[in-house]
Every structure is written in structure tokens, then in C-alpha cells.
Design an enzyme around this catalytic site. Structure first.
Site, PDB file in Angstrom:
ATOM      1  N   SER A  63      -1.882   1.248   8.716  1.00 55.16           N
ATOM      2  CA  SER A  63      -2.804   1.615   7.638  1.00 55.16           C
ATOM      3  C   SER A  63      -3.256   0.396   6.832  1.00 55.16           C
ATOM      4  CB  SER A  63      -2.147   2.653   6.718  1.00 55.16           C
ATOM      5  OG  SER A  63      -0.874   2.207   6.312  1.00 55.16           O
TER       6      SER A  63
ATOM      7  N   ASP B  81       1.798   4.744  -4.571  1.00 56.09           N
ATOM      8  CA  ASP B  81       1.527   3.896  -3.414  1.00 56.09           C
ATOM      9  C   ASP B  81       1.491   2.453  -3.896  1.00 56.09           C
ATOM     10  OD1 ASP B  81       0.597   2.423  -1.293  1.00 56.09           O
ATOM     11  OD2 ASP B  81      -1.162   3.682  -0.885  1.00 56.09           O
TER      12      ASP B  81
ATOM     13  N   HIS C 208      -0.435  -0.092  -0.069  1.00 56.62           N
ATOM     14  CA  HIS C 208      -1.851  -0.333   0.243  1.00 56.62           C
ATOM     15  C   HIS C 208      -2.551  -0.943  -0.968  1.00 56.62           C
ATOM     16  CE1 HIS C 208      -0.436   2.967   2.875  1.00 56.62           C
ATOM     17  NE2 HIS C 208      -1.026   2.199   3.782  1.00 56.62           N
TER      18      HIS C 208
END
Ligand SMILES: *[C@@H]1O[C@H](CO)[C@@H](O)[C@H](O)[C@H]1NC(C)=O
Ligand SMILES: *[C@@H]1O[C@H](CO)[C@@H](O)[C@H](O)[C@H]1NC(C)=O
Ligand SMILES: *[C@@H]1O[C@H](CO)[C@@H](O)[C@H](O)[C@H]1NC(C)=O
Ligand SMILES: *[C@@H]1O[C@H](CO)[C@@H](O)[C@H](O)[C@H]1NC(C)=O
Length: 446
Positions: free
Chosen positions: A146, A416, A419
Site C-alpha cells: 500500500s 494510520d 501511510h
């Protein structure tokens, strides 16, 4: 998680006899031209012993001056990003569209990377027309997890800020389930330059079976609770398309932290958080190195036997550190609003080892390519680990979900801290990618 003890001794020694050619003030990055010896592979059964010594690679490198962007500092900048969460909203995964998800502060958008090299090695702002001209009629593919997708979406947004993009494969979809599946293999065309940008999901770079995640619609009953990696088998989902790819950017790492069994030619060669009884923990550093090595070897082998005289560039984006400070669902798991100051944050042990593995495998593959596919493949490291480590402010944090505090403040909220917000620090990775592509085109047009 604890690092395997055998590797605990390979950090640069403070004795003064260290072979690392760094300046006294440098924190000794694992440079691709380093003359340091390779650390012992944690897996005795892997074939890393065939890797040429890095010292030999350094000798074989061209004498042309090369810019090293890997060390430097983040400096404030008044300039605004080339795109925003609205103008590129359909391309950006919702969980990384921090603006659209209500992140209130914007200071994290106003920093530029100043490489230590200075002078001729200054890093210019991203120029969409220049990038597209360099890859006119060509195909740039991101391969990995990702974070590869995160960098791909950043590049598409940067390019689309100047030239229209058409999504020609996959779908924008939602944030979970089928939406995510449709985002795993997307492809865009920039008709102005007949250029293609794509992303291929391949979290191990080699063939493997992912553990099923509870949120995935594809994970039926009986799904694996661990990953299985087949180190000797290429992932044909991307390797099978290499003939049509000119620039391949490999980016992976975080999936290697999960419990896993490792196989080579049908034999178990190791495991991490070993899911099978009576297996000996090997850690994942050696396997990660092997996956990078084998993925690069696949690129070189297929280019060498391709009938076309096509010239390729293979880039490895080095490991991008996470920034969880405490529990992942703590209110302030990564709530910083500014980068760390120079010297405030060291690159962590694991992050540095991942970076080192990638930098050394890139150097070895570059030498291999010069022998097996001369003039056909160049291999470069996009060394982002140190600059990424300083950007604890650049993650979605609680804004991985839209308006997480709409119902009032909460003590516990999923974060998160892996990312990057788009726009955000990862746009800088693509400024460096532009420079690598430029250098490759300059050298291949001679
Ligand atoms: C986003 O960019 C578009 C196009 O440049 C602009 O019209 C819009 O005002 C921007 N939105 C924000 C929130 O900055
Ligand atoms: C566009 O690029 C592809 C290669 O990616 C090439 O095969 C094709 O001929 C190009 N089309 C035009 C119109 O230039
Ligand atoms: C992975 O390897 C298996 C067994 O060799 C093969 O059947 C499968 O097609 C491979 N998958 C990919 C994506 O390459
Ligand atoms: C694990 O090894 C021990 C000792 O050799 C043995 O007694 C036991 O049966 C093994 N367990 C499994 C599940 O193989």
C-alpha cells in the site's frame, strides 16, 4: 517484535575502526556506494552468498557525479502543493485524503526537503511536463504494497495537476472491500504524452499468499492467519507484464512484519512468529533482502532475454518508517504537526536494517545488470528512509476515517501512522524519482 540477535552487532561500530565511509557528523547511512561488508544473512539456507561484495560494486560504478538525496533536512516553504484533496479526490484513497477527511491543520503541507549535498544536488520542485516528456510513450509501474500505491497516487496527482489523466484499468471505488480490490491494479494514461502510470499489488514482491484480513470481503472462512512466501517464484501478476514496462518502482516491507512461513523450492527455509509448531524463528530481515534481490533479478533476467532493445529503469523505494507513539488507537498516536528537528529523531534499528538491505541489494543488482543486460537495465535506490523518519506529522492518524471527532472528542480512535496524507511528504519521493528518471534518460540516450 524483537530483532534477531545475530543482527544486533552490525550497526556501525563506535570504535573508530568502522568500515563505513561516513563523515563524523553523519549518522552513517547505508549508502549504495558503501564499502561496508554485507551483514550475515539470518537464513543460512538462502542463497545470498552469491551476492557480489558491495566493495566491488563501488569500483564498477561510473565516475559521473551522483546526487545523494538521502540525507538532509526539512525546511519550511511558503509554496503550496500542486494538488489538493478535492482536485485529485477521485484518485486518492479516502483514508489518505486527509483534507477531505477533516484534518484541521495544514502546516505539514509546507515543507521542502533540502538534501545535504546542496549545490548541484538541490532538489527541484516537481515538474509534471518534464516528467511526462521524459516518459513519453513509456510505462511507469509501481509494484508493491500500500505504500507503493500511496506513491503511485501521489505521482498521478502531481502529473494530473498539469495534464489530464484517464483511468483505463481498475476503479476508484470506495475505501474497503471491492473498492480496495479495484485499487490494487489501476492504470492511468496521460494522452498528452501517451504515457502510462500503473500500480500492481504485490506486498512481498515475490509470489506469496496473504493472510486474510477480517475486513476483506475476499477472506472467506478458513483463510490463513499468516503469510506464505515462495521466495523462488516470481509474482507473475507484475513480472509477466515486464515486457511492457519501462520504469518499475518496487516498494514493500511492512507486510514482512506479520507472522509468516517462508518457502524455497518447496522447502521451508524459515518463519517469523512461526505459525507452525517446532519451527525455529528466523526473523524477516534475510527474507526481505532475498525478496528484493529476487524481484530485481527477475527484472534483469527478463530484460536480458527480451527481443526488444528497450532500456529499462528499476527503482527500489526504500523502507518508509511508521510513527506510532504508544498504542495504535491512542488519541495522539501520531498527532505531531511538524517534522522532527534535525537530530531529534534517529532512524530506528529495524527501519535502518530494511534500508540497508535494499540499498545493498540495489548495488548488487546494478552490477549484475551491467554484466547480464548491459545498456538495457539500470537499477537505482530511491532512499527515502531518513527523510520519512522525520515526518511523524505527515500521516493520516485518526483522519484515516472521515471526521473522526464529529461526535465529540474520543480517547480511543484508530490511527494510520504508516501511510502518508496526499498531498504530503510522499510527494517528495516523486520529486526524487523525477531526478532518477532524468539521469536514466540522459545516460541511455548517449
Ligand atoms: C483545490 O484545488 C482546486 C484547483 O486548483 C482549487 O480550485 C480549490 O480551491 C482547491 N481547494 C482547496 C481546499 O484548496
Ligand atoms: C503510445 O505508446 C505505446 C508504447 O507505450 C506505443 O506502442 C504506441 O505506438 C504509442 N502511440 C502513439 C500514438 O504514439
Ligand atoms: C504462484 O505460484 C503458484 C505455484 O507455482 C502458481 O500456481 C501461481 O500462479 C503463482 N502466482 C502468481 C501470482 O505468480
Ligand atoms: C515438537 O517436538 C517435540 C520434541 O522433539 C515432540 O515431542 C513433539 O511431538 C513435536 N510437536 C509437534 C507438533 O510436532
Amino acid at each position: 517484535w524483537a530483532p534477531p540477535p545475530r543482527l544486533a552487532t552490525i550497526s556501525p561500530s563506535p570504535s573508530g575502526s568502522s568500515p563505513m565511509p561516513s563523515t563524523p557528523s553523519s549518522p552513517s547511512p547505508p549508502s549504495t556506494t558503501s564499502s561496508s561488508p554485507l551483514p550475515p544473512p539470518p537464513l543460512a539456507t538462502t542463497s545470498t552468498s552469491t551476492t557480489p561484495p558491495v566493495a566491488a560494486v563501488a569500483v564498477a560504478r561510473k565516475a559521473a557525479p551522483r546526487c545523494d538525496y538521502s540525507e538532509g533536512e526539512w525546511v519550511r516553504s511558503a509554496s503550496a502543493p500542486r494538488y489538493n484533496g478535492t482536485s485529485c479526490g477521485a484518485t486518492i484513497k479516502g483514508g489518505q485524503n486527509c483534507m477531505a477527511h477533516g484534518r484541521p491543520d495544514t502546516g505539514y503541507l509546507h515543507w521542502r526537503w533540502r538534501p545535504r549535498g546542496g549545490g548541484g544536488c538541490a532538489l527541484p520542485p516537481f515538474a509534471p511536463g518534464e516528467f511526462l516528456e521524459l516518459v513519453r510513450g513509456r510505462h511507469v509501474a509501481f509494484v508493491g504494497d500500500s505504500l507503493a500505491r500511496n506513491q503511485c497516487e501521489s505521482l498521478v496527482c502531481l502529473l494530473a495537476s498539469g495534464f489530464p489523466a484517464e483511468l483505463v484499468r481498475g476503479g476508484n471505488g470506495g475505501d474497503g472491500g471491492d473498492g480496495d480490490e479495484a485499487r490494487k491494479f489501476r492504470r492511468w494514461v496521460f494522452p498528452s504524452h501517451n504515457a502510462t502510470v500503473s500500480v500492481f499489488w504485490s506486498p512481498f514482491l515475490v509470489n506469496g499468499t496473504e493472510k486474510s484480513s477480517s475486513s476483506s470481503a475476499a477472506a472467506g472462512a478458513g483463510g490463513l492467519d499468516h503469510n506464505r512466501l515462495y521466495l523462488d517464484q516470481p509474482d507473475e501478476r507484475w513480472a509477466g507484464e515486464l515486457d511492457g514496462i519501462d520504469v518499475v518502482v518496487l516498494s514493500a516491507g511492512h507486510w514482512f512484519l506479520h507472522p509468516a512461513m517462508y518457502y524455497e523450492r518447496g522447502e521451508v527455509i524459515g518463519c517469523h512468529h512461526c505459525p507452525e509448531p517446532n519451527r525455529t524463528e528466523t526473523g524477516f530481515f534475510g527474507v526481505f533482502r532475498l525478496a528484493v534481490k529476487n524481484a530485481l533479478r527477475e527484472v534483469i533476467t527478463r530484460a536480458a532475454r527480451s527481443p526488444s532493445q528497450q532500456q529499462k529503469l528499476a527503482v527500489v523505494t526504500t523502507f518508509s518508517p511508521a510513527h506510532f507513539e504508544g498504542e495504535w488507537d491512542a488519541r495522539d498516536a501520531c498527532a505531531r504537526s511538524e517534522p522532527y528537528a534535525p537530530g531529534e529523531k534517529e532512524v530506528g534499528y529495524m527501519d535502518r536494517e530494511m534500508w540497508r538491505s535494499e540499498a545493498e541489494e540495489v548495488a548488487a543488482a546494478a552490477a549484475d545488470a551491467r554484466v547480464r543486460a548491459p545498456g538495457r537495465v539500470e537499477v537505482e535506490a530511491l532512499e527515502v528512509t531518513a527523510m520519512a523518519a522525520l515526518r511523524g506529522d505527515g500521516h493520516p492518524g485518526p483522519y484515516m476515517n472521515a471526521f473522526p471527532f464529529a461526535g465529540g472528542e474520543r480517547a480511543r480512535v484508530p490511527n494510520d501512522c504508516v501511510h502518508w496524507c496526499l498531498p504530503g511528504p510522499i510527494d517528495t519521493w516523486n520529486e526524487i524519482l523525477l531526478q532518477l528518471v532524468k539521469r536514466w534518460r540522459d545516460s541511455s540516450s548517449k
